[in-house]
Motif scaffolding. Sequence first.
Motif, PDB file in Angstrom:
ATOM      1  N   GLN A   1       0.816  -1.213   0.000  1.00 56.74           N
ATOM      2  CA  GLN A   1       0.000   0.000   0.000  1.00 56.74           C
ATOM      3  C   GLN A   1       0.852   1.266   0.000  1.00 56.74           C
ATOM      4  OE1 GLN A   1      -2.532  -0.441   3.398  1.00 56.74           O
ATOM      5  NE2 GLN A   1      -3.661  -2.165   2.533  1.00 56.74           N
ATOM      6  N   ASP A   2       2.159   1.118   0.224  1.00 57.29           N
ATOM      7  CA  ASP A   2       3.058   2.265   0.215  1.00 57.29           C
ATOM      8  C   ASP A   2       3.410   2.602  -1.235  1.00 57.29           C
ATOM      9  OD1 ASP A   2       5.630   3.803   0.302  1.00 57.29           O
ATOM     10  OD2 ASP A   2       5.373   3.516   2.461  1.00 57.29           O
ATOM     11  N   LYS A   3       3.228   3.852  -1.600  1.00 60.86           N
ATOM     12  CA  LYS A   3       3.437   4.246  -2.994  1.00 60.86           C
ATOM     13  C   LYS A   3       4.881   4.068  -3.434  1.00 60.86           C
ATOM     14  CE  LYS A   3       3.993   9.168  -1.807  1.00 60.86           C
ATOM     15  NZ  LYS A   3       3.453  10.531  -2.021  1.00 60.86           N
ATOM     16  N   ARG A   4       5.825   4.102  -2.472  1.00 61.46           N
ATOM     17  CA  ARG A   4       7.225   3.898  -2.837  1.00 61.46           C
ATOM     18  C   ARG A   4       7.482   2.470  -3.284  1.00 61.46           C
ATOM     19  NH1 ARG A   4       9.725   6.082   2.665  1.00 61.46           N
ATOM     20  NH2 ARG A   4       7.784   5.108   3.362  1.00 61.46           N
TER      21      ARG A   4
ATOM     22  N   GLY B   1       4.906   1.908  -6.659  1.00 64.63           N
ATOM     23  CA  GLY B   1       5.384   2.600  -7.848  1.00 64.63           C
ATOM     24  C   GLY B   1       6.731   2.145  -8.336  1.00 64.63           C
ATOM     25  N   ASN B   2       7.298   1.155  -7.701  1.00 61.65           N
ATOM     26  CA  ASN B   2       8.618   0.645  -8.088  1.00 61.65           C
ATOM     27  C   ASN B   2       8.466  -0.818  -8.472  1.00 61.65           C
ATOM     28  OD1 ASN B   2      11.227  -0.740  -7.693  1.00 61.65           O
ATOM     29  ND2 ASN B   2      11.951   1.266  -7.050  1.00 61.65           N
ATOM     30  N   ALA B   3       8.553  -1.113  -9.772  1.00 60.95           N
ATOM     31  CA  ALA B   3       8.246  -2.465 -10.258  1.00 60.95           C
ATOM     32  C   ALA B   3       9.099  -3.545  -9.594  1.00 60.95           C
ATOM     33  CB  ALA B   3       8.386  -2.523 -11.771  1.00 60.95           C
ATOM     34  N   PRO B   4      10.423  -3.406  -9.514  1.00 60.31           N
ATOM     35  CA  PRO B   4      11.217  -4.473  -8.873  1.00 60.31           C
ATOM     36  C   PRO B   4      10.831  -4.689  -7.417  1.00 60.31           C
ATOM     37  CG  PRO B   4      12.628  -3.025 -10.165  1.00 60.31           C
ATOM     38  CD  PRO B   4      11.291  -2.368 -10.106  1.00 60.31           C
TER      39      PRO B   4
ATOM     40  N   GLU C   1      -1.509 -11.623  -9.651  1.00 64.40           N
ATOM     41  CA  GLU C   1      -2.000 -10.963 -10.861  1.00 64.40           C
ATOM     42  C   GLU C   1      -1.395  -9.569 -11.031  1.00 64.40           C
ATOM     43  OE1 GLU C   1      -6.207 -10.959 -10.543  1.00 64.40           O
ATOM     44  OE2 GLU C   1      -6.427 -13.122 -10.894  1.00 64.40           O
ATOM     45  N   GLY C   2      -0.920  -8.985  -9.950  1.00 61.30           N
ATOM     46  CA  GLY C   2      -0.309  -7.664 -10.033  1.00 61.30           C
ATOM     47  C   GLY C   2       1.158  -7.684 -10.396  1.00 61.30           C
TER      48      GLY C   2
END
Length: 906
Positions: free
Chosen positions: A94-97, A100-103, A130-131
Motif C-alpha cells: 500500500q506504500d506508494k514507494r 510505484g517501483n516495479a522491482p 496478478e499484479g
Amino acid sequence: MHTWLRYLALAVALWGAAAGGGMGVVSAQTDNVPPAAATPLTREPAAAPGDVPLAGAAPELPADELLARELDARRALELGLPSIAAALYQELLQDKRVAGNAPAGNRVRLALATALLEEDRGEEAGRVLEGFSGEPTPEYLLRRALVEARARQFDSARAASEVIAPEGLPEADRPWLFFLRGLLAEAARDFSQAGAFYQQAEEASVTPLQRSWFVLARERAKLFTGGVDERMLASLRQTLDRNLGRPSGHVAASQLAIALNAAGRRDAAVELLQGQLAMLPREERQVGDEWRLLLGLIAGPGSGEGRTALRALLSGSADQDKQRVALRMLAGAADTPARREDLAKFLGQLIDAPARHPIMGELLLFRAQLALADRRFVDAENDAGRVLANFPGSAARVPALGLLTASAWEQGRFRNAASQAAAALAEMPGGPARAQLGVLVAEAYFRARDYRSAADAYGAALGAVPAGVPAGALMFQRVQAEILAGGRLAEAEQLLDAQARDERFDEANRWRSEWNLARALQAAGEVARAYARVNRLLEEKPPGGTDEEDGLIAEFAGDSPADLRARLAWLRARLAFETGDHARALELASALRGALDEVPEPLRAEIASTTMLLEVQAGFALDDARRTEAAQALLKKLRVDFPRSDAAVYSHLIEADIAAARGDIVGAQNALRALADNFKDSPYAPYALYQAALYAERRGQEQYYKEAYDNLENLVEKFPKSELVYYARLRQGNLLRLMNQYGAAQTLYEDLVNTHRYPGFADGLTAELALADCYAAQAATDASKAESAAAIYERLLDQQSAPADLRVEAGYKFGLNLVSRAELQRVETVWWPMINSFLLDDAGAGALGANGRYWMSRTLIKLGELLEQQAKFDQARGMYELVLRKELPYATLARERINRAGAARP
C-alpha cells in the motif's frame, strides 16, 4: 502483534543463509554536521540563518523504513507466522514507494503470495500474483503453479513445473519446486515418484528449520490433494474397521481423518484421531507421531485438542523434524502475552527435565524469543548464552547471536549489538543474509557513535551490497562516519574523492556527502579549505557539458538534483563571506538568487531569502556608501518579499550587530526589540531580548543595568521554556551585584542552584560558582561568607566530572580566598596540584579551553607574587616561565616579573 514479530525476527532470520539480519539502513545522522550548542555569550544563536533551509541536505535514506519492515515480514514468514507476514507485506504494497517501483513491488508480491499460501489462502495468493509486472520469473512461475495446484488445476501447474529449472531458483526456493513436483505426482497417483520428489525436497533443504517447513507443508498438502464423497468415506471406514491395529488400518485411519476434514466434518476427524491414539499401543510411536501431527493440523494449535497433541509430539517424539514442526506451530499460535507465558512455562519443563531433549538448542532459542517479546531481556540473553555455550556446532548458534543482537539493539546498547552481529557475521556463509547483516553491523557501530568502526564496516558492506540497499547510500554513510569520527576530515576528503570515481556513487548521495564535508570543515575552522573544495566541485563540468558551460550555468546543469547544487552554491557564497572575500560573496549571492528556477518550493523561497540576507551582510561589510545604500534597500526588500521567513527575522539581529559596530547602541537595542515584539513565536525572540540586555549593560551606568535587568525579566516571563532562562537569571544575578544588591543576587543564585542541578543540567555548576563569588564579595563585612565561598570553591575544584575550565577557575578563586584569610601555607597545596594536573600533564592541559588557560595564567602570576614575597625568587621565576613556555595569557606581564625576580635576587 508487530512488536512480537520484531522481537522474534532477528534471531530466526539469522538461521543459516535463508534470511538476512539487520534493522535496515537507518540513517542515524544523515543531516548536516550539528552546530555547536548555543550559549548566551555567543554572537549568534545555535543555528546560523543558512542552516534553516539547508539542514535537510542529507535526508534519511529513502528506503530504510521500508527495508526494515520488509525484513520483519520476511522473518515472520520464516518463523512460521504467515498471518503476521501477510499483514506486513500488505502494508508494504500500500506504500506508494513500493507500489510505484516495479522491482520492489514484484519482490513484495512474491513474498506476500508465499505467506498467503502458507495460510491456505490460495485464492488471495492468486489475486496478489496478478499484479506482478514484467516478464514472468522462475520465482513467479513457482508460486503461480503452487496456487494452481492448491486450486486442483493440476495440468497448468504441471506445465509450469516442467519449465522451471532448479538452478534458476534461489537456493531456499528449490525444495519447494521438488515439493510441487511430488504433489503433482501424488495427485496423479504415482506414489513412487512422489516419494522421490519429496526426498529431493528434504535433501535440498538448507537448514533443519527449513526441512521442518517442508514436513509441515507436505502434511498440510495431504488435506487437499484428493476429492471426497460419501462413498469414499464409507470405504475408508470399512477398511479401518476390518484392519484395526494393523498397518493398513493405521493408514486408513489417517486417510479417513483427512477425508472427514476435507468434507467439512472437522470435529469428527478430531474425535477419530483422539480415539485411535487412545487405543494405540505405546510401541507404535511412529504412527502416534503421525496422528498427533495430523491432529494438530486439523484442530489447529490454538485449540485445546491441537495444542495437547502438538505438545505431546514435542515432548515424546523420536522424529526431530516433527518436533520442530510442532514447536513452530505452537510458537505461531503464541500471539498474546498470556499464551507466550504459557508456552514458555511448557518449554521450561522440557528444558529442565532430567533427560536432555533432542532439540534442546531450539527449545532454548524459542524460549529466549518468548522472553524477548515481553522485554525480559535478562532471561532472553541467558537462554541465548546457553545455546552458545552448550551447542558449539549447532545451527542454532547464529540465530542465538542474532537474538543477542536484537536484545542489545532494543535496549539501545548499540556497541554490544555491533559486537554480537559481527560475531554472527563471522560464522555465516556468503549470501543475501550475510550482506544484510554486514549493513546491520555498520549501523550499530554508527548508532553507538563508534564512527571509526562504522566507517570500516560500511566499507566492508560495500563489498557485498544487499539487494534493496542502494550502494550510494552506504557510501554516503561511510563518508558521514569519517566526518563524525573526530579529527578525520582529511580521511573523509580522500574517501569522498575516491568514491566519486565509483559509478555506484549516485549524484544525490555524492552531493549530500560534499555538503556535509564542507559544513564539517567550516565548523572546524577550516573555512578556506571548505571554500576551495566547494569551488572546485561547482566548477566541474557536468555530464554532457560544453566548454561554454561554466559558473552558475554548470552548477544547475547535469544530472545532479538542482536543490543539492543550490545548497552548495549557497554554501560557497557563505564561505566566501567567512573568508573575508566580501565582494566575491556578494557576487555569488546575487548570481545565485537569479538561478533558482529549477529549485522546488519551499526550498527556493528559503534559499532566496537567506541569500538576500547574505547579500545584506556582504554589502554592509564592504563599507562603502554605494554598497551600504544597496544593502539597506535589499534589507527592506527581504522583509517585504519574505516577511515571516527566518532570514527576515534574523535580519534584525544582523541590523543590531551593524548598528552596535558603529557605536549606535540605541539603534541596536531598537532592532532587537522589534524582533522580540513582532516575532514572538520565533526561536530568535528570547535571544534578541538577551542580546538587548547585554547592550544595555555595556552602557555602564546603573540606570542601564536596571534596563538590562528588565529586558531579562521580560525574557523569563514571555519565554519560560527557553533554554536562555537559566542564563538570563544568572545574568540578572551579575547585574544585581553590579548594583551592590548582594542579598538579592545571593537569593537568585541559590534558587538556580536548587532548580538546575548538575549533571542533569550541564551548566548547573556555573550558578554554584556565581554563588561562591557572591559570598566572596560579601566577605569583607561578614567573615562567615568567606568560609561559605571557600567550601564551594573547594568542592568545585575537586568535582572530577566538572569541566576543566570551571575547576581551574574555582581553584584560582579558592586560593585567593585562602590568601585573604591568611592561610598561606595551604595555598601552594591547592594550586600546585592544580597546576600539575591541568598544565604539566598533557591530558589535563589538552582539556583546557581559553577560559581555563586564562585562570591558569592568573594562578601562576599570583603564585609567583606570593613566592617573591617569601624571597623564593627562583621558584617565582619558574612560575612566570611556565606562562611563557605554555603560551598562556599575560605573557608580557610574566616577562616583566621574570626581570623583576632576577633583579631582586641577592
